[in-house]
Design a protein around this motif. Structure first.
Motif, PDB file in Angstrom:
ATOM      1  N   CYS A   8       0.830  -1.212   0.000  1.00  0.00           N
ATOM      2  CA  CYS A   8       0.000   0.000   0.000  1.00  0.00           C
ATOM      3  C   CYS A   8       0.865   1.264   0.000  1.00  0.00           C
ATOM      4  O   CYS A   8       0.535   2.256   0.655  1.00  0.00           O
ATOM      5  CB  CYS A   8      -0.934   0.010   1.206  1.00  0.00           C
ATOM      6  SG  CYS A   8      -2.120  -1.335   1.221  1.00  0.00           S
ATOM      7  N   SER A  57      -1.902 -15.306   5.544  1.00  0.00           N
ATOM      8  CA  SER A  57      -1.260 -15.259   4.234  1.00  0.00           C
ATOM      9  C   SER A  57      -1.666 -16.412   3.322  1.00  0.00           C
ATOM     10  O   SER A  57      -1.449 -16.356   2.120  1.00  0.00           O
ATOM     11  CB  SER A  57       0.267 -15.239   4.394  1.00  0.00           C
ATOM     12  OG  SER A  57       0.713 -16.401   5.076  1.00  0.00           O
ATOM     13  N   GLU A  61      -5.848 -14.054  -0.225  1.00  0.00           N
ATOM     14  CA  GLU A  61      -6.215 -12.636  -0.291  1.00  0.00           C
ATOM     15  C   GLU A  61      -4.974 -11.793  -0.599  1.00  0.00           C
ATOM     16  O   GLU A  61      -3.845 -12.177  -0.281  1.00  0.00           O
ATOM     17  CB  GLU A  61      -6.813 -12.175   1.046  1.00  0.00           C
ATOM     18  CG  GLU A  61      -8.089 -12.889   1.436  1.00  0.00           C
ATOM     19  CD  GLU A  61      -9.284 -12.443   0.615  1.00  0.00           C
ATOM     20  OE1 GLU A  61      -9.220 -11.347   0.023  1.00  0.00           O
ATOM     21  OE2 GLU A  61     -10.273 -13.187   0.565  1.00  0.00           O
ATOM     22  N   TYR A  62      -5.196 -10.630  -1.214  1.00  0.00           N
ATOM     23  CA  TYR A  62      -4.096  -9.704  -1.469  1.00  0.00           C
ATOM     24  C   TYR A  62      -3.614  -9.131  -0.140  1.00  0.00           C
ATOM     25  O   TYR A  62      -4.403  -8.662   0.671  1.00  0.00           O
ATOM     26  CB  TYR A  62      -4.536  -8.573  -2.401  1.00  0.00           C
ATOM     27  CG  TYR A  62      -4.680  -9.011  -3.846  1.00  0.00           C
ATOM     28  CD1 TYR A  62      -3.546  -9.285  -4.625  1.00  0.00           C
ATOM     29  CD2 TYR A  62      -5.930  -9.161  -4.428  1.00  0.00           C
ATOM     30  CE1 TYR A  62      -3.669  -9.687  -5.940  1.00  0.00           C
ATOM     31  CE2 TYR A  62      -6.065  -9.568  -5.747  1.00  0.00           C
ATOM     32  CZ  TYR A  62      -4.928  -9.827  -6.491  1.00  0.00           C
ATOM     33  OH  TYR A  62      -5.055 -10.235  -7.797  1.00  0.00           O
ATOM     34  N   ASP A  64      -2.094  -6.440   0.351  1.00  0.00           N
ATOM     35  CA  ASP A  64      -2.414  -5.005   0.432  1.00  0.00           C
ATOM     36  C   ASP A  64      -3.778  -4.788   1.075  1.00  0.00           C
ATOM     37  O   ASP A  64      -3.953  -3.888   1.910  1.00  0.00           O
ATOM     38  CB  ASP A  64      -2.386  -4.378  -0.964  1.00  0.00           C
ATOM     39  CG  ASP A  64      -1.006  -4.413  -1.595  1.00  0.00           C
ATOM     40  OD1 ASP A  64      -0.518  -5.528  -1.864  1.00  0.00           O
ATOM     41  OD2 ASP A  64      -0.414  -3.342  -1.804  1.00  0.00           O
ATOM     42  N   ASP A  65      -4.745  -5.620   0.682  1.00  0.00           N
ATOM     43  CA  ASP A  65      -6.097  -5.492   1.242  1.00  0.00           C
ATOM     44  C   ASP A  65      -6.095  -5.816   2.732  1.00  0.00           C
ATOM     45  O   ASP A  65      -6.709  -5.109   3.537  1.00  0.00           O
ATOM     46  CB  ASP A  65      -7.069  -6.419   0.505  1.00  0.00           C
ATOM     47  CG  ASP A  65      -7.269  -6.019  -0.946  1.00  0.00           C
ATOM     48  OD1 ASP A  65      -6.982  -4.851  -1.281  1.00  0.00           O
ATOM     49  OD2 ASP A  65      -7.704  -6.860  -1.745  1.00  0.00           O
ATOM     50  N   LEU A  66      -5.420  -6.921   3.093  1.00  0.00           N
ATOM     51  CA  LEU A  66      -5.365  -7.316   4.505  1.00  0.00           C
ATOM     52  C   LEU A  66      -4.638  -6.261   5.330  1.00  0.00           C
ATOM     53  O   LEU A  66      -5.007  -6.007   6.485  1.00  0.00           O
ATOM     54  CB  LEU A  66      -4.669  -8.672   4.656  1.00  0.00           C
ATOM     55  CG  LEU A  66      -5.370  -9.878   4.026  1.00  0.00           C
ATOM     56  CD1 LEU A  66      -4.587 -11.155   4.310  1.00  0.00           C
ATOM     57  CD2 LEU A  66      -6.799 -10.016   4.552  1.00  0.00           C
ATOM     58  N   GLN A  68      -4.542  -3.011   4.775  1.00  0.00           N
ATOM     59  CA  GLN A  68      -5.440  -1.865   4.979  1.00  0.00           C
ATOM     60  C   GLN A  68      -6.476  -2.184   6.058  1.00  0.00           C
ATOM     61  O   GLN A  68      -6.759  -1.344   6.918  1.00  0.00           O
ATOM     62  CB  GLN A  68      -6.138  -1.513   3.662  1.00  0.00           C
ATOM     63  CG  GLN A  68      -5.213  -0.940   2.606  1.00  0.00           C
ATOM     64  CD  GLN A  68      -5.956  -0.549   1.343  1.00  0.00           C
ATOM     65  OE1 GLN A  68      -6.879   0.262   1.379  1.00  0.00           O
ATOM     66  NE2 GLN A  68      -5.568  -1.130   0.223  1.00  0.00           N
ATOM     67  N   VAL A  69      -7.025  -3.381   6.000  1.00  0.00           N
ATOM     68  CA  VAL A  69      -8.008  -3.794   7.010  1.00  0.00           C
ATOM     69  C   VAL A  69      -7.358  -3.848   8.387  1.00  0.00           C
ATOM     70  O   VAL A  69      -7.944  -3.418   9.393  1.00  0.00           O
ATOM     71  CB  VAL A  69      -8.617  -5.165   6.642  1.00  0.00           C
ATOM     72  CG1 VAL A  69      -9.525  -5.662   7.757  1.00  0.00           C
ATOM     73  CG2 VAL A  69      -9.399  -5.069   5.340  1.00  0.00           C
ATOM     74  N   VAL A 101      -9.607  -8.215  10.653  1.00  0.00           N
ATOM     75  CA  VAL A 101      -9.250  -9.021   9.485  1.00  0.00           C
ATOM     76  C   VAL A 101     -10.244 -10.169   9.305  1.00  0.00           C
ATOM     77  O   VAL A 101     -10.699 -10.451   8.192  1.00  0.00           O
ATOM     78  CB  VAL A 101      -7.821  -9.576   9.623  1.00  0.00           C
ATOM     79  CG1 VAL A 101      -7.515 -10.550   8.484  1.00  0.00           C
ATOM     80  CG2 VAL A 101      -6.803  -8.443   9.612  1.00  0.00           C
ATOM     81  N   TYR A 104     -13.453  -8.942   7.875  1.00  0.00           N
ATOM     82  CA  TYR A 104     -13.305  -8.700   6.435  1.00  0.00           C
ATOM     83  C   TYR A 104     -13.396 -10.011   5.655  1.00  0.00           C
ATOM     84  O   TYR A 104     -14.092 -10.095   4.633  1.00  0.00           O
ATOM     85  CB  TYR A 104     -11.963  -8.022   6.163  1.00  0.00           C
ATOM     86  CG  TYR A 104     -11.550  -8.018   4.706  1.00  0.00           C
ATOM     87  CD1 TYR A 104     -12.106  -7.107   3.806  1.00  0.00           C
ATOM     88  CD2 TYR A 104     -10.620  -8.940   4.227  1.00  0.00           C
ATOM     89  CE1 TYR A 104     -11.732  -7.115   2.468  1.00  0.00           C
ATOM     90  CE2 TYR A 104     -10.251  -8.949   2.901  1.00  0.00           C
ATOM     91  CZ  TYR A 104     -10.800  -8.037   2.027  1.00  0.00           C
ATOM     92  OH  TYR A 104     -10.435  -8.048   0.705  1.00  0.00           O
ATOM     93  N   ASN A 108     -16.386 -11.342   2.941  1.00  0.00           N
ATOM     94  CA  ASN A 108     -16.034 -11.719   1.575  1.00  0.00           C
ATOM     95  C   ASN A 108     -16.024 -13.231   1.383  1.00  0.00           C
ATOM     96  O   ASN A 108     -15.442 -13.735   0.431  1.00  0.00           O
ATOM     97  CB  ASN A 108     -14.655 -11.146   1.222  1.00  0.00           C
ATOM     98  CG  ASN A 108     -14.669  -9.637   1.086  1.00  0.00           C
ATOM     99  OD1 ASN A 108     -14.978  -9.094   0.031  1.00  0.00           O
ATOM    100  ND2 ASN A 108     -14.354  -8.946   2.164  1.00  0.00           N
TER     101      ASN A 108
END
Length: 256
Positions: A8, A57, A61-62, A64-66, A68-69, A101, A104, A108
């Motif tokens: 990010c 990991s 999931e990306y 970057d997304d994790l 940010q969350v 996390v 999130y 999804n």
């Protein structure tokens, strides 16, 4: 993706490490409304976020997304942290980041859960977070159920329904040799030794029946036909089918 240096737009190799004295000074400024101190405190704890998201990991999931969350969880922890409780910030922040996390990942999740169960589960999680912040320890199911005025069974069912699915190939133990996967600890009742022995015993018991009895048992219990259908196929009355069936089962039960 797991080992990427930049996430990010943040170069993780250059993240600062705050000393305890610096953390205390910054948090005092945060309590006084200093936004710059808050930003510095967040930046100084991003390594904490990185250490948490490593646990997730293998979810595909990306990162970057994790990340940010996880940062959202970190900011929530900062906003709700009570320094008078005598608890280290990291001790309080890690469960908050993990919870964010997991929330999130649940949202999804391709596996659909009914809206009522999801609502109950989220209310329970909110109560859990609030009681944890108030008492500095996680409440048990009974405390959460009492707070919501619901049976604890309903809470357990709702929380179980939103649990993340686990791959059968997810490793659970590794000692440098062979890896132990989840599937290695799941029993298969359809191919166990007990069922295997029962099948052998059943086959031998069937061999002791007359040809007519074998046919009736096969039609009734292996092909699922009714006594009336069996009587039509064999050409005898339904009463005779019933009598022969009972006799065959009695002989098989005695042998097995």
């Amino acid at each position: 993706m797991v080992n990427k240096v930049e996430i990010c737009g943040v170069n993780t190799s250059k993240l600062p490490i705050l000393k305890n004295e610096e953390k205390e000074i910054l948090f005092q400024k945060i309590l006084q409304g200093d936004k710059q101190a808050r930003q510095q405190y967040i930046y100084g704890n991003l390594r904490l976020v990185l250490s948490v998201i490593q646990r997730f990991s293998n979810r595909g999931e990306y990162m970057d997304d994790l990340f940010q969350v996880g940062c959202i969880g970190l900011m929530k922890a900062i906003d709700n942290f009570d320094i008078t409780q005598g608890v280290k910030f990291s001790t309080y922040a890690v469960p908050m980041i993990i919870g964010e996390v997991r929330r999130y990942l649940r949202d999804n999740n391709p596996i659909r859960v009914s809206r009522s169960l999801r609502d109950t589960a989220y209310k329970a999680l909110q109560v859990k977070e609030r009681l944890t912040a108030e008492k500095s320890k996680e409440p048990d199911i009974e405390e959460i159920a009492k707070e919501l005025g619901m049976p604890k069974e309903s809470i357990v069912m709702a929380l179980d329904a939103i649990q993340d699915p686990i791959s059968l190939f997810e490793p659970v133990y590794h000692d440098g040799g062979d890896t132990l996967f989840v599937m290695d600890q799941v029993s298969d009742e359809k191919s166990g030794d007990t069922l295997w022995l029962e099948n052998i015993s059943l086959s031998e018991a069937m061999e002791r029946l007359t040809d007519r009895e074998k046919r009736i048992v096969n039609l009734r219990f292996f092909q699922g036909k009714t006594q009336t259908e069996v009587s039509t196929e064999i050409g005898i009355s339904q009463a005779q089918v019933s009598r022969l069936e009972k006799s065959a089962l009695r002989h098989m039960r005695k042998y097995m």
